[in-house]
Design an enzyme around this catalytic site. Structure first.
Site, PDB file in Angstrom:
ATOM      1  N   ASP A 180     -15.890  71.573 103.685  1.00  0.00           N
ATOM      2  CA  ASP A 180     -16.936  71.370 104.698  1.00  0.00           C
ATOM      3  C   ASP A 180     -16.542  72.008 106.031  1.00  0.00           C
ATOM      4  O   ASP A 180     -15.532  71.635 106.624  1.00  0.00           O
ATOM      5  CB  ASP A 180     -17.176  69.872 104.922  1.00  0.00           C
ATOM      6  N   ASP A 190      -9.803  73.815 103.066  1.00  0.00           N
ATOM      7  CA  ASP A 190     -10.857  72.826 103.282  1.00  0.00           C
ATOM      8  C   ASP A 190     -12.197  73.378 102.796  1.00  0.00           C
ATOM      9  O   ASP A 190     -12.355  74.603 102.634  1.00  0.00           O
ATOM     10  CB  ASP A 190     -10.924  72.510 104.777  1.00  0.00           C
TER      11      ASP A 190
END
Length: 254
Positions: free
Chosen positions: A11, A9
């Site tokens: 963010d 991922d």
């Protein structure tokens, strides 16, 4: 267990808004030095692949190729293409989404679209949501890029694409097809892109509701890092647990 590849991922995992996470570039450098394949899998649709790679390099000290980025925009365009149900789209979204749709052969249409796609759009107006609502009432298929209600930023948790989709859900009483994590649509595409089996990769992320459930729901092991959305106290005994948990990616041994 040693994994052959990593799905990562962005963010809250590689950075928080404009704030760097110090362990992130060190983690990526360890993957690069060990020649371990990795793919950034992000629900964020605001930037193109090239823009994401440039942002990582210029602002967070993470030097990677464009090909290591797989966005919710690409997954959305691939999904719509696979439906073969028209090429007219009204999209509430930013550059990343609209570029991906255009590159896949879709054309913008506000009044009579085949699809309405709702993503994060920080300049969306009431008129945009009005048009989306009316088009869905007329029969356009409702697609939402992801369920993220919030995004971790340097300011704190701000509204995400899921919050904008919720507005349209309330206005239409129609449930959309969600594309991004934790849905199978984006995860199947990501695993195919990295070229490994699900059992050979590890999903790394900060958000239990998207990153970790993406792994749990799709047969992929997970590593929850507490640098973003989910906090240790958020996990309860009755919840499906991540395979691994760390406070910092510096703790993780490849």
């Amino acid at each position: 267990m040693k994994y052959k590849g990593y799905l990562i991922d962005l963010d809250g995992t590689m950075y928080r808004g404009k704030d760097p996470i110090p362990a992130a570039p060190r983690f990526i450098e360890r993957l690069q030095n060990s020649q371990t394949p990795f793919l950034f899998v992000t629900n964020n649709t605001t930037k193109t692949q090239a823009e994401v790679a440039r942002d990582l390099r210029e602002n967070f000290g993470i030097t990677v190729s464009t090909e290591t980025v797989y966005t919710g925009s690409l997954a959305t365009a691939a999904y719509l293409k696979g439906l073969n149900a028209g090429n007219k789209v009204f999209a509430i979204g930013e550059t990343g989404l609209k570029s991906a749709l255009a590159d896949a052969g879709f054309v913008a249409e506000r009044e009579q679209p085949d699809f309405v796609v709702v993503a994060l759009d920080r300049k969306a107006t009431y008129a945009d949501f009005e048009a989306a609502t009316l088009a869905i009432h007329k029969g356009a298929r409702f697609i939402a890029t992801n369920k993220d209600t919030n995004m971790p930023t340097e300011k704190g948790m701000v509204p995400g694409a899921g919050s904008l989709a919720a507005l349209v859900i309330a206005a239409t009483r129609v449930q959309p097809t969600f594309i991004g994590k934790p849905e199978a649509i984006i995860m199947e595409e990501a695993v195919a892109t990295i070229g490994l089996d699900k059992k050979e990769v590890l999903m790394v992320g900060d958000n239990y509701e998207t990153d970790i459930l993406a792994g749990i729901h799709n047969g992929i092991d997970t590593l929850l890092v507490y640098t973003g959305f989910t906090k240790p106290e958020d996990l309860t005994a009755d919840m499906a647990q991540p395979t691994y948990q760390v406070q910092s990616l510096d703790e993780w041994v490849l």
